[in-house]
Write an enzyme that holds these catalytic residues in place. Structure first.
Site, mmCIF file in Angstrom:
data_model
loop_
_atom_site.group_PDB
_atom_site.id
_atom_site.type_symbol
_atom_site.label_atom_id
_atom_site.label_comp_id
_atom_site.label_asym_id
_atom_site.label_seq_id
_atom_site.Cartn_x
_atom_site.Cartn_y
_atom_site.Cartn_z
ATOM 1 N N HIS A 1 0.811 -1.216 0.000
ATOM 2 C CA HIS A 1 0.000 0.000 0.000
ATOM 3 C C HIS A 1 0.846 1.269 0.000
ATOM 4 C CE1 HIS A 1 -2.620 2.986 2.338
ATOM 5 N NE2 HIS A 1 -3.178 2.865 1.152
ATOM 6 N N ASP B 1 -0.315 6.136 -5.473
ATOM 7 C CA ASP B 1 -1.226 7.270 -5.625
ATOM 8 C C ASP B 1 -0.787 8.150 -6.790
ATOM 9 O OD1 ASP B 1 -2.910 6.883 -3.180
ATOM 10 O OD2 ASP B 1 -0.975 7.107 -2.191
#
Length: 271
Positions: free
Chosen positions: A3, A25
Site C-alpha cells: 500500500h 497514488d
C-alpha cells in the site's frame, strides 16, 4: 499489494517484504495532467503520508523494476494499482485525465511499445461520475497505435459504492472484463466484510461484472484471515510480511498462494 508505494525506493522495499503487487497514488494538476505520486494527509496510521515522486520519474523507475534484463528487475512484481486522485478534477476533466494518463504510461512505462515494463496495470477511480476517464484512456491507446496494451490494463471503482451502481458505471464506460472490485477503509478504522461478500458473490455468480475482489487496508493477522475466509483474490497492506506469514499457516498454505506472472489477473479463479 503493498500500500501507498509512492517513492521509487519503496518499490524494492515492499517487494522484498513479500509483495507481488503495489498500489501507487497519482495526483493531477489543474489541467488534468498526472503530476505526482503523492497521497498527502490524512493517510493510514503508522505511515508517512508525504513521500512522492514526479509521476513520469516514478513510471521510469517502475519500468526498470518490471523489465526483464534490467539490473533493477523484480520478477515477483506483476501488478500495479494506480489510485487516481481525481477528486481534485471537475467531472468534465475525467476524459482528458484518461487521455493524458494513457500518453504518459505509453511513453514512460511502456516505452512506446518497445520492451517496456511488463506489469499489469489497474486504474482505480474513486468517483463513479469519472467513468469517462476509462474511455479517454482506451481510445487514446488505440489512436496511438497500441491497442494490444489494453490487454495489460484493468479497472476498479474504489468508492465503496453499491455494487449495482458500479455495474452501471462500467456499462456507461463500455467495460466488460478486466474488473477488480475493491472494498475497504483506512487501517485507522474498522470495517465489516458485508460488501466484500456481496462482491465475491457477484464474481462467482457467472453473470456479474467482477473478475477479482481485493480488500484494504489489511495489516493484522486476524483481518487477513477474515479476508481470506471471505474469498478475496487479494489484500492491500502496509505489511506484506504479515500477509505472507498468514498464508503460510496450516489453514491456508494449501489453499492460497501468491500469484505469478503466468496467472491472468483478468480471469476469475474457479475453485
Amino acid at each position: 499489494m503493498g500500500h501507498m508505494v509512492n517513492a521509487i525506493y519503496q518499490i524494492d522495499e515492499f517487494v522484498n517484504l513479500g509483495a507481488n503487487s503495489i498500489e501507487t497514488d497519482v495526483s493531477f494538476d489543474d489541467n488534468a495532467n498526472p503530476e505526482y505520486t503523492y497521497r498527502g494527509i490524512p493517510c493510514d496510521c503508522g505511515r508517512s503520508c508525504l513521500k512522492w515522486e514526479n509521476y513520469n520519474d516514478f513510471l521510469k523507475g517502475l519500468r526498470s523494476a518490471t523489465t526483464p534484463g534490467n539490473s533493477k528487475y523484480q520478477s515477483k512484481l506483476i501488478l500495479v494499482v494506480f489510485d487516481l486522485k481525481t477528486g481534485s478534477l471537475y467531472d468534465n476533466q475525467a476524459s482528458e485525465a484518461g487521455k493524458k494518463l494513457a500518453k504518459n504510461l505509453l511513453k514512460h512505462y511502456w516505452n512506446n511499445g518497445n520492451n517496456g515494463g511488463r506489469a499489469y496495470i489497474v486504474l482505480s477511480i474513486p468517483d463513479l461520475n469519472h467513468y469517462p476517464l476509462i474511455k479517454g484512456f482506451t481510445d487514446t491507446l488505440k489512436q496511438e497505435g497500441h491497442p494490444e496494451l489494453l490487454e495489460k490494463v484493468g479497472y476498479d471503482f474504489s468508492g465503496n459504492d453499491a455494487i449495482g451502481d458500479v455495474a452501471k458505471a462500467y456499462k456507461k464506460a463500455g467495460v466488460s472484463g478486466h474488473v477488480w472490485q475493491s472494498d475497504g477503509i483506512t487501517n485507522c478504522l474498522l470495517r465489516g466484510l458485508s460488501r466484500v461478500k456481496d462482491a465475491v458473490a457477484n464474481r462467482d455468480s457467472g453473470k456479474g461484472y467482477i473478475n477479482k475482489v481485493y480488500y484494504w487496508t489489511v495489516d493484522k493477522r486476524a483481518t487477513t484471515r477474515d479476508a481470506l475466509d471471505a474469498g478475496v483474490d487479494g489484500v492491500m497492506t502496509n505489511y506484506p510480511d504479515v500477509i505472507a506469514d498468514v498464508m503460510n499457516e496450516a489453514a491456508y498454505k494449501n489453499k492460497v498462494r501468491l500469484a505469478t506472472y503466468e496467472d491472468s489477473p483478468w480471469v476469475t479463479f474457479k475453485k
